[in-house]
Design a protein around this motif. Structure first.
Motif, PDB file in Angstrom:
ATOM      1  N   ASP A 335       0.866  -1.186   0.000  1.00 34.43           N
ATOM      2  CA  ASP A 335       0.000   0.000   0.000  1.00 34.43           C
ATOM      3  C   ASP A 335       0.902   1.234   0.000  1.00 34.43           C
ATOM      4  O   ASP A 335       2.126   1.113  -0.035  1.00 34.43           O
ATOM      5  CB  ASP A 335      -0.944  -0.003   1.217  1.00 34.43           C
ATOM      6  CG  ASP A 335      -0.192  -0.199   2.532  1.00 34.43           C
ATOM      7  OD1 ASP A 335       0.986   0.206   2.610  1.00 34.43           O
ATOM      8  OD2 ASP A 335      -0.768  -0.768   3.476  1.00 34.43           O
ATOM      9  N   LEU A 336       0.297   2.417   0.070  1.00 34.78           N
ATOM     10  CA  LEU A 336       1.080   3.655  -0.057  1.00 34.78           C
ATOM     11  C   LEU A 336       2.081   3.804   1.094  1.00 34.78           C
ATOM     12  O   LEU A 336       3.232   4.188   0.895  1.00 34.78           O
ATOM     13  CB  LEU A 336       0.133   4.860  -0.115  1.00 34.78           C
ATOM     14  CG  LEU A 336       0.786   6.211  -0.430  1.00 34.78           C
ATOM     15  CD1 LEU A 336       1.508   6.182  -1.773  1.00 34.78           C
ATOM     16  CD2 LEU A 336      -0.253   7.325  -0.433  1.00 34.78           C
TER      17      LEU A 336
ATOM     18  N   ASP B  84       1.323   7.009 -15.720  1.00 36.29           N
ATOM     19  CA  ASP B  84       0.346   6.587 -16.719  1.00 36.29           C
ATOM     20  C   ASP B  84      -0.470   7.807 -17.119  1.00 36.29           C
ATOM     21  O   ASP B  84      -1.034   8.483 -16.262  1.00 36.29           O
ATOM     22  CB  ASP B  84      -0.573   5.495 -16.141  1.00 36.29           C
ATOM     23  CG  ASP B  84      -1.511   4.930 -17.210  1.00 36.29           C
ATOM     24  OD1 ASP B  84      -1.178   5.054 -18.420  1.00 36.29           O
ATOM     25  OD2 ASP B  84      -2.565   4.387 -16.835  1.00 36.29           O
ATOM     26  N   LEU B  89       1.848   7.072 -10.587  1.00 36.71           N
ATOM     27  CA  LEU B  89       1.071   5.965 -10.045  1.00 36.71           C
ATOM     28  C   LEU B  89       1.613   5.519  -8.692  1.00 36.71           C
ATOM     29  O   LEU B  89       2.822   5.378  -8.513  1.00 36.71           O
ATOM     30  CB  LEU B  89       1.088   4.770 -11.006  1.00 36.71           C
ATOM     31  CG  LEU B  89       0.376   4.948 -12.344  1.00 36.71           C
ATOM     32  CD1 LEU B  89       0.209   3.584 -13.024  1.00 36.71           C
ATOM     33  CD2 LEU B  89      -0.985   5.618 -12.188  1.00 36.71           C
ATOM     34  N   PRO B  91       0.234   2.783  -5.152  1.00 33.65           N
ATOM     35  CA  PRO B  91      -0.764   1.770  -4.827  1.00 33.65           C
ATOM     36  C   PRO B  91      -2.103   2.426  -4.487  1.00 33.65           C
ATOM     37  O   PRO B  91      -2.143   3.550  -3.977  1.00 33.65           O
ATOM     38  CB  PRO B  91      -0.167   1.067  -3.596  1.00 33.65           C
ATOM     39  CG  PRO B  91       1.300   1.291  -3.700  1.00 33.65           C
ATOM     40  CD  PRO B  91       1.457   2.643  -4.328  1.00 33.65           C
ATOM     41  N   ARG B  92      -3.182   1.697  -4.732  1.00 30.40           N
ATOM     42  CA  ARG B  92      -4.527   2.223  -4.522  1.00 30.40           C
ATOM     43  C   ARG B  92      -4.684   2.740  -3.083  1.00 30.40           C
ATOM     44  O   ARG B  92      -4.311   2.062  -2.124  1.00 30.40           O
ATOM     45  CB  ARG B  92      -5.535   1.112  -4.784  1.00 30.40           C
ATOM     46  CG  ARG B  92      -6.979   1.536  -4.619  1.00 30.40           C
ATOM     47  CD  ARG B  92      -7.897   0.343  -4.906  1.00 30.40           C
ATOM     48  NE  ARG B  92      -7.848  -0.026  -6.326  1.00 30.40           N
ATOM     49  CZ  ARG B  92      -8.574   0.577  -7.278  1.00 30.40           C
ATOM     50  NH1 ARG B  92      -9.401   1.556  -6.960  1.00 30.40           N
ATOM     51  NH2 ARG B  92      -8.503   0.187  -8.520  1.00 30.40           N
ATOM     52  N   VAL B  93      -5.213   3.969  -2.947  1.00 23.76           N
ATOM     53  CA  VAL B  93      -5.408   4.586  -1.629  1.00 23.76           C
ATOM     54  C   VAL B  93      -6.877   4.518  -1.229  1.00 23.76           C
ATOM     55  O   VAL B  93      -7.216   4.344  -0.074  1.00 23.76           O
ATOM     56  CB  VAL B  93      -4.934   6.058  -1.646  1.00 23.76           C
ATOM     57  CG1 VAL B  93      -5.040   6.670  -0.266  1.00 23.76           C
ATOM     58  CG2 VAL B  93      -3.524   6.170  -2.163  1.00 23.76           C
ATOM     59  N   ILE B  94      -7.779   4.682  -2.200  1.00 23.73           N
ATOM     60  CA  ILE B  94      -9.223   4.694  -1.902  1.00 23.73           C
ATOM     61  C   ILE B  94      -9.831   3.414  -2.468  1.00 23.73           C
ATOM     62  O   ILE B  94      -9.628   3.088  -3.644  1.00 23.73           O
ATOM     63  CB  ILE B  94      -9.904   5.928  -2.549  1.00 23.73           C
ATOM     64  CG1 ILE B  94      -9.221   7.206  -2.045  1.00 23.73           C
ATOM     65  CG2 ILE B  94     -11.393   5.956  -2.247  1.00 23.73           C
ATOM     66  CD1 ILE B  94      -9.500   8.418  -2.882  1.00 23.73           C
ATOM     67  N   GLU B  95     -10.543   2.691  -1.612  1.00 20.86           N
ATOM     68  CA  GLU B  95     -11.179   1.432  -2.066  1.00 20.86           C
ATOM     69  C   GLU B  95     -12.421   1.759  -2.882  1.00 20.86           C
ATOM     70  O   GLU B  95     -13.157   2.673  -2.568  1.00 20.86           O
ATOM     71  CB  GLU B  95     -11.544   0.562  -0.853  1.00 20.86           C
ATOM     72  CG  GLU B  95     -10.330  -0.012  -0.145  1.00 20.86           C
ATOM     73  CD  GLU B  95      -9.411  -0.839  -1.052  1.00 20.86           C
ATOM     74  OE1 GLU B  95      -9.933  -1.507  -1.966  1.00 20.86           O
ATOM     75  OE2 GLU B  95      -8.178  -0.795  -0.852  1.00 20.86           O
TER      76      GLU B  95
END
Lengths: 484, 95
Positions: A335-336, B84, B89, B91-95
């Motif tokens: 994750d971030l 991109d 880019l 990693p995804r922060v908001i699901e």
């Protein structure tokens, strides 16, 4: 060719005794032969250097040459160079190709200098021995088992070994003067704000300053002339005219008032280093200078103050390295948060991590007043000591380093012992004053540096004082065995 | 002031450094030594002393609020770890 000063090289280039391409090729051959052992360069830029040398030869032929046209130099790897890797001695920036040139790089290019490559350094300029570099330690050309000093250790070693005619350095707590002393070369840290910090990777922004490192004060004057001056892109650059440093080199020293701070000659200074410094002071008396003892009572607090201010600023400056926009990124981040934490843990070495953590701690809630604010107050007291001293004396002299070069590994596991290597240099950074180191009589074949500190913007006087000694003595002409 | 392993874990988190436990123990020792050096400041009376803001007492310069740099996004992003469509880019922060 590599034995010549910049002035002599420039004269030979103008007289067509050899071309800049031949001179550059000569230095590149020396680097290929001597650098594998010394590790003074992180990146050698042979092709761009030869192309720049070709352009220099064209300018020489056209009669449009500047004083540094065709002179091969090197840049500390902290200065951004467009299209050429700028690592800052760190794994974090191992693949970083700067998208622009630092102002200092741009100015030296405009002045015609040819860049042979980028020199090794302590990681993010944090170190006094060049051992914290991700690219391995630099070896001191005078004794390959010893450190060259740091953080500009690669530049100092490269100049001492005659792998370049001169080089750039940066000095946050002594990183030009201490390696200059340990490698037997001449280096000057200008007044804070004299040279632009734009494109110079930031460590401690209120202390960082770029300066030239060279074989002599006369050569350093030529480089500083090109490097110094106002730059609107650096918000702390100072808009004060740059004097003609070369024109002032030969001024008479009769009546020069030299102050020797008693705090710089106490316990902790190696006795034979002290004797060497005394010998140089006697030379100045022969030149007509008057010597008196002074006191900088708060200077023993320089190291403690520095290890609050510098880490605090570094923890803030190095927050930008997050694995997102450039620099090292860890593999497969979950994750971030994981991306930030692992990229930084993998990208930064132990000394950088130590300083980031000290800085984070002293700036954290509840500790700011006790550490950072307190340090900035004592910093004021340290600067006031110098202000009082400069009402009585013109320059301050003392050792640049308490000892000669120490063995590689000797202080690697004791950060505090390493920090004390800069005990005589840090105060000038805290006060923002210019300081210089020039070689004096060696001890057991190892170089010793005399430090000269001047008032604000008195770089010209420092160069003059250094140059006059270099006309009377030959300490700065000594060459390490195997490098002649 | 001596720091222990849990202090270092807290500081490391604030500094966004993922450190193994063994490293935290080592750093606790190093950082405590550095803070012991820094503690020399405590003996100094700084009552009435102003903190230094700038060695030459300069203040921050201002410039006209107009763009001075051209758009170089593609150039700057060419050195980014992952991009991109002109975006960086992560990693995804908001699901």
């Amino acid at each position: 060719m590599h034995e010549q000063t910049i002035l002599a090289l420039a004269e030979d280039l103008r007289a067509r005794r050899y071309s800049s391409v031949e001179l550059t090729r000569h230095y590149l051959e020396r680097i290929a032969r001597l650098n594998p052992d010394l590790n003074a360069f992180i990146t050698v830029a042979a092709e761009p250097a030869l192309a720049a040398a070709g352009r220099a030869d064209a300018a020489l032929a056209a009669g449009t040459a500047e004083p540094l046209t065709g002179i091969p130099i090197a840049h500390k790897d902290i200065f951004c160079t467009r299209g050429l890797r700028t690592s800052c001695g760190s794994r974090m920036l191992d693949t970083f190709i700067a998208p622009y040139d630092a102002t200092v790089v741009e100015r030296l290019a405009t002045a015609g200098a040819v860049v042979l490559g980028k020199t090794n350094m302590d990681e993010f300029a944090m170190g006094s021995s060049n051992e914290t570099s991700w690219y391995g330690p630099v070896r001191n050309p005078w004794d390959h088992t010893r450190v060259p000093g740091g953080s500009s250790g690669g530049s100092a070693a490269a100049i001492a070994a005659r792998l370049c005619a001169a080089a750039t350095g940066t000095d946050t707590g002594g990183s030009i003067r201490q390696p200059a002393a340990l490698c037997g070369i001449t280096g000057i840290k200008p007044t804070y704000g004299r040279c632009s910090r734009w494109g110079m990777i930031a460590f401690a922004s209120s202390l960082d300053q770029a300066g030239p490192m060279a074989r002599s004060a006369a050569d350093a004057a030529l480089l500083l002339q090109a490097m110094a001056g106002f730059d609107p892109r650096d918000s702390t650059s100072i808009d004060t005219p740059v004097p003609d440093y070369t024109a002032g080199l030969n001024q008479d020293l009769a009546g020069l008032r030299i102050g020797l701070p008693k705090e710089y000659f106490g316990d902790g200074l190696d006795a034979r280093t002290a004797a060497s410094i005394d010998g140089a002071i006697r030379e100045y008396e022969q030149l007509g200078a008057r010597v008196s003892e002074i006191s900088l009572p708060n200077s023993p607090l320089s190291v403690p103050v520095y290890y609050v201010v510098a880490p605090a600023e570094c923890s803030s400056n190095l927050a930008r390295f997050d694995g997102v926009r450039y620099g090292h990124r860890c593999q497969s981040p979950a994750d971030l948060e994981d991306l930030y934490q692992r990229s930084r843990a993998e990208g930064f070495g132990p000394e950088v991590q130590r300083r980031i953590m000290i800085g984070t701690y002293v700036l954290s809630a509840g500790y700011y007043d006790a550490y950072y604010l307190k340090a900035q107050k004592i910093r004021h007291l340290i600067a006031d000591d110098f202000k009082r001293a400069f009402t009585r004396v013109d320059v301050i002299m003392g050792p640049s380093s308490p000892t000669t070069a120490f063995p590689i590994g000797a202080k690697r596991d004791d950060p505090v012992a390493m920090y004390l290597s800069d005990i005589y240099t840090i105060a000038a950074n805290l006060a923002g004053l210019p300081g210089m180191s020039i070689p004096v009589a060696p001890v057991d074949g190892l170089p010793v540096g005399l430090q000269i500190i001047g008032n604000y913007f008195e770089e010209g006087r420092l160069l003059n004082v250094a140059h006059r000694l270099q006309q009377e003595t030959h300490w700065h002409c000594a060459v390490p065995t195997g490098c002649a | 002031m001596a720091l222990d392993q849990s202090d270092v874990e807290k500081i490391a988190h604030l500094a966004r450094l993922a450190l193994p436990a063994a490293a935290c123990t080592r750093y606790a020792h190093d950082l405590s030594n550095i803070l012991a050096l820094v503690a020399q400041m405590d003996a100094v009376d700084t009552a009435g002393v102003a903190p230094m803001a700038h060695p030459l007492h300069q203040t921050q310069r201002l410039r006209p609020d107009v763009p001075t740099e051209p758009d170089q996004r593609a150039h700057f992003q060419s050195i980014a770890p992952q991009t991109d469509g002109g975006l960086y880019l992560v990693p995804r922060v908001i699901e």
